[in-house]
Design a protein around this motif. Structure first.
Motif, PDB file in Angstrom:
ATOM      1  N   THR A  88      69.073  77.746  58.893  1.00  0.00           N
ATOM      2  CA  THR A  88      67.991  77.753  57.903  1.00  0.00           C
ATOM      3  C   THR A  88      67.375  76.375  57.772  1.00  0.00           C
ATOM      4  N   ARG A  89      68.218  75.357  57.726  1.00  0.00           N
ATOM      5  CA  ARG A  89      67.713  73.988  57.588  1.00  0.00           C
ATOM      6  C   ARG A  89      66.886  73.606  58.822  1.00  0.00           C
ATOM      7  N   ARG A  90      67.392  73.913  60.005  1.00  0.00           N
ATOM      8  CA  ARG A  90      66.650  73.595  61.225  1.00  0.00           C
ATOM      9  C   ARG A  90      65.325  74.349  61.256  1.00  0.00           C
ATOM     10  N   TRP A  91      65.311  75.588  60.783  1.00  0.00           N
ATOM     11  CA  TRP A  91      64.065  76.362  60.721  1.00  0.00           C
ATOM     12  C   TRP A  91      63.069  75.671  59.793  1.00  0.00           C
ATOM     13  N   ARG A  92      63.552  75.160  58.670  1.00  0.00           N
ATOM     14  CA  ARG A  92      62.654  74.482  57.724  1.00  0.00           C
ATOM     15  C   ARG A  92      62.062  73.217  58.330  1.00  0.00           C
ATOM     16  N   TYR A  93      62.853  72.476  59.102  1.00  0.00           N
ATOM     17  CA  TYR A  93      62.308  71.289  59.779  1.00  0.00           C
ATOM     18  C   TYR A  93      61.207  71.700  60.754  1.00  0.00           C
ATOM     19  N   ARG A  94      61.489  72.709  61.569  1.00  0.00           N
ATOM     20  CA  ARG A  94      60.490  73.172  62.544  1.00  0.00           C
ATOM     21  C   ARG A  94      59.242  73.705  61.843  1.00  0.00           C
ATOM     22  N   ALA A  95      59.439  74.406  60.734  1.00  0.00           N
ATOM     23  CA  ALA A  95      58.290  74.940  59.988  1.00  0.00           C
ATOM     24  C   ALA A  95      57.426  73.804  59.452  1.00  0.00           C
ATOM     25  N   ARG A  96      58.048  72.767  58.923  1.00  0.00           N
ATOM     26  CA  ARG A  96      57.289  71.621  58.423  1.00  0.00           C
ATOM     27  C   ARG A  96      56.456  70.995  59.546  1.00  0.00           C
ATOM     28  N   ARG A  97      57.090  70.794  60.692  1.00  0.00           N
ATOM     29  CA  ARG A  97      56.381  70.169  61.810  1.00  0.00           C
ATOM     30  C   ARG A  97      55.226  71.070  62.279  1.00  0.00           C
ATOM     31  N   SER A  98      55.463  72.363  62.371  1.00  0.00           N
ATOM     32  CA  SER A  98      54.413  73.289  62.810  1.00  0.00           C
ATOM     33  C   SER A  98      53.251  73.326  61.832  1.00  0.00           C
ATOM     34  N   ILE A  99      53.556  73.345  60.555  1.00  0.00           N
ATOM     35  CA  ILE A  99      52.496  73.355  59.537  1.00  0.00           C
ATOM     36  C   ILE A  99      51.703  72.066  59.597  1.00  0.00           C
ATOM     37  N   GLU A 100      52.408  70.935  59.699  1.00  0.00           N
ATOM     38  CA  GLU A 100      51.691  69.661  59.755  1.00  0.00           C
ATOM     39  C   GLU A 100      50.824  69.583  61.020  1.00  0.00           C
ATOM     40  N   ARG A 101      51.327  70.068  62.142  1.00  0.00           N
ATOM     41  CA  ARG A 101      50.536  70.079  63.376  1.00  0.00           C
ATOM     42  C   ARG A 101      49.276  70.930  63.178  1.00  0.00           C
ATOM     43  N   PHE A 102      49.429  72.109  62.555  1.00  0.00           N
ATOM     44  CA  PHE A 102      48.279  72.971  62.299  1.00  0.00           C
ATOM     45  C   PHE A 102      47.244  72.249  61.428  1.00  0.00           C
ATOM     46  N   VAL A 103      47.706  71.598  60.371  1.00  0.00           N
ATOM     47  CA  VAL A 103      46.786  70.898  59.460  1.00  0.00           C
ATOM     48  C   VAL A 103      46.087  69.754  60.197  1.00  0.00           C
ATOM     49  N   LEU A 104      46.851  68.960  60.953  1.00  0.00           N
ATOM     50  CA  LEU A 104      46.261  67.849  61.703  1.00  0.00           C
ATOM     51  C   LEU A 104      45.241  68.350  62.726  1.00  0.00           C
ATOM     52  N   ASP A 105      45.565  69.421  63.415  1.00  0.00           N
ATOM     53  CA  ASP A 105      44.638  69.970  64.413  1.00  0.00           C
ATOM     54  C   ASP A 105      43.409  70.605  63.767  1.00  0.00           C
ATOM     55  N   SER A 106      43.544  71.132  62.555  1.00  0.00           N
ATOM     56  CA  SER A 106      42.471  71.893  61.915  1.00  0.00           C
ATOM     57  C   SER A 106      41.510  71.049  61.091  1.00  0.00           C
ATOM     58  N   CYS A 107      41.978  69.963  60.522  1.00  0.00           N
ATOM     59  CA  CYS A 107      41.123  69.180  59.619  1.00  0.00           C
ATOM     60  C   CYS A 107      40.009  68.482  60.407  1.00  0.00           C
ATOM     61  N   THR A 108      38.995  68.035  59.686  1.00  0.00           N
ATOM     62  CA  THR A 108      37.851  67.378  60.304  1.00  0.00           C
ATOM     63  C   THR A 108      38.171  65.928  60.653  1.00  0.00           C
ATOM     64  N   ARG A 109      38.822  65.223  59.726  1.00  0.00           N
ATOM     65  CA  ARG A 109      39.197  63.821  59.917  1.00  0.00           C
ATOM     66  C   ARG A 109      40.599  63.597  59.382  1.00  0.00           C
ATOM     67  N   ILE A 110      41.239  62.544  59.905  1.00  0.00           N
ATOM     68  CA  ILE A 110      42.565  62.131  59.441  1.00  0.00           C
ATOM     69  C   ILE A 110      42.469  60.658  59.070  1.00  0.00           C
ATOM     70  N   VAL A 111      42.982  60.317  57.915  1.00  0.00           N
ATOM     71  CA  VAL A 111      42.991  58.933  57.462  1.00  0.00           C
ATOM     72  C   VAL A 111      44.439  58.480  57.334  1.00  0.00           C
ATOM     73  N   GLY A 112      44.712  57.291  57.849  1.00  0.00           N
ATOM     74  CA  GLY A 112      46.041  56.705  57.725  1.00  0.00           C
ATOM     75  C   GLY A 112      45.930  55.203  57.534  1.00  0.00           C
ATOM     76  N   LEU A 113      47.031  54.604  57.099  1.00  0.00           N
ATOM     77  CA  LEU A 113      47.022  53.184  56.772  1.00  0.00           C
ATOM     78  C   LEU A 113      47.281  52.253  57.953  1.00  0.00           C
ATOM     79  N   SER A 114      47.894  52.746  59.018  1.00  0.00           N
ATOM     80  CA  SER A 114      48.396  51.814  60.023  1.00  0.00           C
ATOM     81  C   SER A 114      48.401  52.408  61.423  1.00  0.00           C
ATOM     82  N   GLU A 115      48.675  51.534  62.380  1.00  0.00           N
ATOM     83  CA  GLU A 115      48.853  51.961  63.768  1.00  0.00           C
ATOM     84  C   GLU A 115      50.120  52.811  63.876  1.00  0.00           C
ATOM     85  N   TYR A 116      51.145  52.465  63.092  1.00  0.00           N
ATOM     86  CA  TYR A 116      52.373  53.262  63.080  1.00  0.00           C
ATOM     87  C   TYR A 116      52.061  54.703  62.679  1.00  0.00           C
TER      88      TYR A 116
END
Length: 176
Positions: A88-116
């Motif tokens: 269950t815990r491993r599934w939650r990690y994978r779900a978080r990564r998949s959701i974040e990938r979807f959001v990053l791929d879907s949004c118009t722009r991404i703003v971040g503070l650093s090169e890191y």
């Protein structure tokens, strides 16, 4: 003023299909996109609701990337929990990564503070890198500047008179 819609934080027990669906449900009526010129999200959890509701819309979205949701969960749980045999815990990690990938791929722009942060985005969603805009943190030095009598300030705050004092302002949550 401008309208603000808050989705609230992810549930304490972690992500599950019910809580993810709840996030999308909260945004379905609140996000009448014809009312907005821009939609922004500061977390993948709320970004999921925004991006699913925004699909097919011409309203742009900006995702403020503060760090990997999956990596933060792993840091919070500790490596022993990650290495353990809890599906269950491993599934939650994978779900978080998949959701974040979807959001990053879907949004118009991404703003971040650093090169890191840019490198983190690239590790999660390589196609999204072209949308990344680095905006370093800053301070209005006309308004925020060292006090004229620094010793008086140190005494008032109970800080040591000698030595360096470092201040960091951030979310007070275990992170990577």
């Amino acid at each position: 003023g401008c309208p603000v819609q808050r989705s609230g934080p992810p549930p304490p027990g972690g992500l599950d299909p019910v809580s993810a669906a709840g996030c999308v449900w909260r945004f379905r009526g609140a996000l009448a996109l014809d009312q907005f010129d821009l939609v922004n999200a500061h977390h993948a959890y709320s970004g999921l609701g925004v991006e699913l509701r925004r699909a097919g819309s011409r309203v742009p979205s900006v995702y403020y990337f503060h760090g990997s949701w999956e990596a933060e969960a792993i840091a919070k749980d500790g490596q022993a929990a990650v290495d353990g045999d809890e599906p269950t815990r491993r599934w939650r990690y994978r779900a978080r990564r998949s959701i974040e990938r979807f959001v990053l791929d879907s949004c118009t722009r991404i703003v971040g503070l650093s090169e890191y942060s840019r490198e983190e985005v690239g590790a999660i969603a390589p196609r999204a890198l072209a949308k990344y805009q680095q905006i370093p943190g800053g301070v209005d030095i006309a308004r925020f500047h060292p006090a004229q009598n620094q010793m008086a300030v140190r005494r008032r705050l109970g800080l040591p008179i000698e030595g360096s004092v470092v201040l960091t302002v951030r979310r007070l949550d275990p992170r990577m």
